[in-house]
Design an enzyme around this catalytic site. Structure first.
Site, PDB file in Angstrom:
ATOM      1  N   ASP A  54       1.046  -1.647  -0.002  1.00 17.99           N
ATOM      2  CA  ASP A  54       0.009  -0.162   0.155  1.00 17.99           C
ATOM      3  C   ASP A  54       1.155   1.685  -0.562  1.00 17.99           C
ATOM      4  O   ASP A  54       1.981   0.847   0.753  1.00 17.99           O
ATOM      5  CB  ASP A  54      -1.194  -0.232   1.132  1.00 17.99           C
ATOM      6  CG  ASP A  54      -2.194   0.637   0.847  1.00 17.99           C
ATOM      7  OD1 ASP A  54      -2.115   1.660  -0.040  1.00 17.99           O
ATOM      8  OD2 ASP A  54      -3.119   0.832   1.960  1.00 17.99           O
TER       9      ASP A  54
HETATM   10  C1  BGC Z   1      -5.105   3.269   0.133  1.00 19.70           C
HETATM   11  C2  BGC Z   1      -4.656   2.243  -1.068  1.00 19.70           C
HETATM   12  C3  BGC Z   1      -4.460   2.653  -2.521  1.00 19.70           C
HETATM   13  C4  BGC Z   1      -2.973   3.755  -2.428  1.00 19.70           C
HETATM   14  C5  BGC Z   1      -3.270   4.415  -3.529  1.00 19.70           C
HETATM   15  C6  BGC Z   1      -3.473   4.236   0.083  1.00 19.70           C
HETATM   16  O1  BGC Z   1      -4.155   5.113   0.930  1.00 19.70           O
HETATM   17  O2  BGC Z   1      -4.912   2.960   0.810  1.00 19.70           O
HETATM   18  O3  BGC Z   1      -6.160   1.513  -0.778  1.00 19.70           O
HETATM   19  O4  BGC Z   1      -4.916   2.245  -3.919  1.00 19.70           O
HETATM   20  O5  BGC Z   1      -3.256   5.046  -1.074  1.00 19.70           O
HETATM   21  O6  BGC Z   1      -3.583   5.322  -4.085  1.00 19.70           O
END
Ligand code: BGC
Length: 789
Positions: A229
């Site tokens: 993530d």
């Molecule tokens: C989120 C993810 C997301 C990623 C990219 C993170 O803060 O938890 O779900 O895909 O950001 O935007």
């Protein structure tokens, strides 16, 4: 240097051409949204889903307009894998047109607690339903050539302290609940899996070898890419060794330094790096495409409407009060009718191509109404607006009241199940004055309804995408026949959660309730009462469940055939649910669990049959002794029902299982309420002692892994906090989920993540300088902060 063989990348030869430095660089992203390309090796472009394509040109801002579909929490109410496939395929098509190769969706985490801040991005409290829907969505996305990335692996069930919190879960609950949707989703072979921010049983998911290698690779044979993530990596070397292939986003040197140092120390070998590089190359080969094609915005708009129609839920309809007819005199009340949220905020937020407000929807459908604001979102109570609304409702045949909580936001849990007090008061006063009230609930998730017995009807309009308001109005006036059924329980109240469920929102989240989540928990309560059960949803048809027939097929599966009659004139689609109840007495189990379901079309005044296949897997439990799923040998009742608290028909079957022992459980797990699970009993289930809260670092101990909250009492921390709070004033409304999420993210993200997520706006020396200053090395820190590097 890119070696192709018959249009495919020759992975081994390409790997051989890459230098060690290039490979180390490829282990993290390039900028915010790309993999790193070397020479002619193309970069993979990633973008968020799951509600629609969130293609941003720069960091997080200014997404390119795209179709906004219902959120996962609403789509799940359709219980319709074919629909999920279509939505996935449509988003995939929008992605190919924009040159996006990997869609960061779907999210499949279990809704453990009704206040979970990202519940709107997740499907269900039931792992089987969540997994099946995700599988269909992934197949849809990947049918277009775009890769899907299932997330957040695993046990990402709260937003509070999301980058530090530790989900402490016993193995049985882990496999049966929290890993199950992923296991099912992987049957669709998603191109990537995204690890979660949180820790699982003491280890960050990004560094959790048990999760990323033992389970994902060894047990499940997954061979796609594991990506982090955004900002979830703490120690790049540890994560690499655990099996994390790609760290996102670009660390602007930090992770490269970390890996290089580990190589120099002899801690990792080139073959560990090669293992991940091969997977990244494979991903590139599988999903890379230049932008191509276009999509039909009208067709996608229609799909978003159809998806909303399938997902809106008629929760209550006393004496068939709905549908309304156009000749009725109606008042529409509630400020949300002007601007109800139709999606959630954060990384899933789409720049919708269009949106329809409830008032617009009513006008599009030529409904004549008088409108009163009734309350103001900016004020606790507004006597004038309330009085006007009460006055306006006089003489109306029906009063349609739009209510809901503010738009939820990734990064903050909800603080309560309550609607704003002014909204509850409005409904109370209207019903006390004898008005026939229809509530339109425009909230992401369950809310408390102290007025539930006094209103005529309730439509759960939810966050249903760009055409959600239209679908809700069409349900109200009967242009469509509602068919959605809740994919999560609406509890009466939070007090039902008591002690056993209070371990939510802290740095250490003890999942004491084990496998008893959602309806599996409420089912065990003495009265089992909930506001609306899992699986509940009404329609305007009259359906009877006439008979069921169970046939054993393939030796160990069952076909459950149900005959339904629709005695009304309206055609409908009924979601028939099959639950199993284990009578073997060999293991502790929920009273019932969902084993299969089917949506069946029943023409008005006809009879139809639905055959639901229950596979042997539906009867399994996770045997922690042998570390595998097993089927307890014995009798089971198959219950056919229209919700989790319903029982239309049932039949008893004998299942030849492969588990004939008896497991024992600590006493508190055997009592029906299970609200007083002691530490000792939970430790027995865990098989080890409960983790102790970590000591907060003090001056001199701060590192890049500390957050602003840790250093808030130091000079530099105070300055940074002041700046942050000033900035927060321009984010959302006071006390809104958006502002809370902004503050929580900034206060409780490790400095390393803040640096990485700044995409170059903050330098590594800048981040290190802050740490030095917080540790009391003011001038050293200042020099670093001011250095040009
Ligand atoms: C989120 C993810 C997301 C990623 C990219 C993170 O803060 O938890 O779900 O895909 O950001 O935007």
């Amino acid at each position: 240097m890119v070696i192709m063989s018959e249009e495919r990348l020759d992975i081994d030869k390409t790997l051989a051409y890459l230098t060690l430095d290039e490979k180390i660089r490829m282990l993290s992203g390039d900028g915010m949204w790309h993999t790193y390309g070397v020479g002619e090796l193309p970069r993979i472009r990633m973008s968020d889903g799951p509600t629609g394509l969130r293609m941003t040109e720069f960091s997080f801002a200014s997404a390119v307009p795209a179709t906004c579909y219902p959120t996962a929490s609403m789509l799940a109410n359709s219980w319709d894998p074919a629909l999920l496939y279509s939505v996935g395929a449509a988003i995939g098509k929008e992605a190919t047109a924009m040159g996006v190769n990997l869609l960061l969706a779907p999210g499949v985490n279990i809704k453990r607690h009704p206040l979970g801040g990202r519940n709107f991005e997740y499907y269900s409290e039931d792992p089987y339903l969540a997994g099946e829907l995700a599988k269909a969505y992934i197949s849809g996305v990947q049918s277009t050539g775009v890769g899907a990335c299932v997330k957040h692996f695993a046990a990402n069930n709260q937003e509070t302290l999301r980058m530090y919190s530790d989900s402490v879960i016993d193995k049985r609950a882990l496999f049966e609940l929290y890993l199950k949707p992923f296991e099912i989703a992987l049957q669709a072979q998603p191109a990537a899996v995204m690890c979660a921010y949180n820790k699982l049983n003491g280890e960050y998911c990004s560094e959790n070898k048990y999760l990323l290698t033992t389970v994902l690779r060894d047990k499940w044979n997954y061979d796609g890419v594991v990506i982090s993530d955004w900002g979830a990596v703490h120690d790049r070397t540890k994560s690499l060794k655990a099996g994390l292939d790609l760290a996102m986003p670009d660390s602007h040197g930090l992770f490269e330094q970390n890996v290089q140092a580990a190589i120099d120390r002899g801690e990792i070998s080139e073959s560990t790096i090669d293992r991940s590089i091969k997977r990244i190359l494979q991903l590139t080969d599988n999903v890379y495409l230049e932008p191509y094609g276009d999509y039909d915005t009208d067709a996608h708009d229609r799909l978003s409407y159809n998806a909303a129609v399938a997902s809106v839920v008629l929760l209550k309809n006393e004496n068939d009060f709905l549908p309304l007819t156009k000749d009725m005199r109606v008042a529409v009340i509630g400020e949300l009718a002007e601007n109800a949220p139709f999606q959630g905020g954060g990384s899933s937020q789409v720049s919708a191509l269009k949106s329809v407000t409830p008032l617009e929807a009513l006008s599009y459908r030529a409904v004549e109404y008088s409108y009163y604001r009734g309350y103001s979102s900016d004020e606790k109570q507004n006597a004038k607006l309330l009085a006007e609304a009460l006055d306006g409702a006089t003489g109306c045949d029906a009063v349609i009241v739009y209510v809901g909580q503010p738009m939820p936001f990734e990064g903050a849990d909800r603080s309560s199940l309550d609607l704003p007090p002014a909204q509850n008061r409005l409904i109370s006063e209207l019903t006390s004055a004898g008005h026939r009230v229809v509530v339109m609930l425009c909230s992401a998730c369950p809310v408390r309804m102290p007025w539930v017995n006094r209103v005529k009807s309730i439509i759960y309009a939810g966050l249903n995408g760009q055409n959600g308001a239209l679908a809700a109005v069409d349900a109200l006036y009967g242009r469509i026949n509602p068919r959605g059924k809740l994919a999560e329980t609406f509890p009466l109240d939070l007090s039902e959660f008591e002690v056993g469920r209070s371990d939510f929102g802290g740095e250490i989240a003890l999942y004491r309730e084990s496998i008893f989540v959602g309806y599996k928990y409420y089912d065990a309560l003495d009265d089992g009462k909930v506001l609306f059960p899992f699986g509940h949803g009404l329609s305007y048809s009259k359906i009877s469940y006439d008979s069921m027939d169970v046939k054993r097929v393939n030796g160990s599966d069952f076909d459950v055939t149900v005959t339904l009659t629709n005695s009304s004139v309206r055609d409908c689609e009924e979601i028939v649910q099959a639950y199993i109840s284990d009578c073997s007495g060999r293991v502790l189990r929920p009273k019932k669990q969902l084993a299969g379901y089917m949506k069946v079309f029943v023409e008005g005044q006809t009879t139809a049959t639905a055959t639901i296949r229950l596979s042997r897997r539906a009867f399994e439990f996770f045997d922690t002794e042998d570390d595998e799923f097993k089927v307890p040998d014995g009798e089971y009742v198959i219950i056919v029902a229209a919700s989790a608290t319903d029982r239309k028909l049932q039949a008893t079957v004998k299942v030849d299982g492969n588990y004939s022992d008896h497991t024992t459980y600590p006493a508190s797990y055997l009592s029906p309420r299970r609200t007083n699970i002691s530490d000792a009993d939970f430790e027995t289930l865990l098989g080890h002692a409960l983790p102790k809260p970590k000591k907060k670092p003090q001056k001199g101990e701060f590192t890049l892994d500390c957050c602003l909250d840790d250093i808030k009492n130091t000079f530099v921390g105070k300055m940074a906090k002041r700046k942050l709070m000033k900035r927060a004033k321009s984010v959302g409304a006071p006390d809104s989920p958006e502002r809370n999420a902004f503050i929580q993210t900034a206060m409780f993200a490790p400095l390393s993540a803040v640096y990485v997520m700044s995409d170059g706006a903050m330098t590594l020396n800048g981040a290190k300088g802050i740490v030095e200053m917080a540790n009391g090395n003011f001038f050293k820190g200042l020099m670093l902060l001011l250095s040009k590097k």
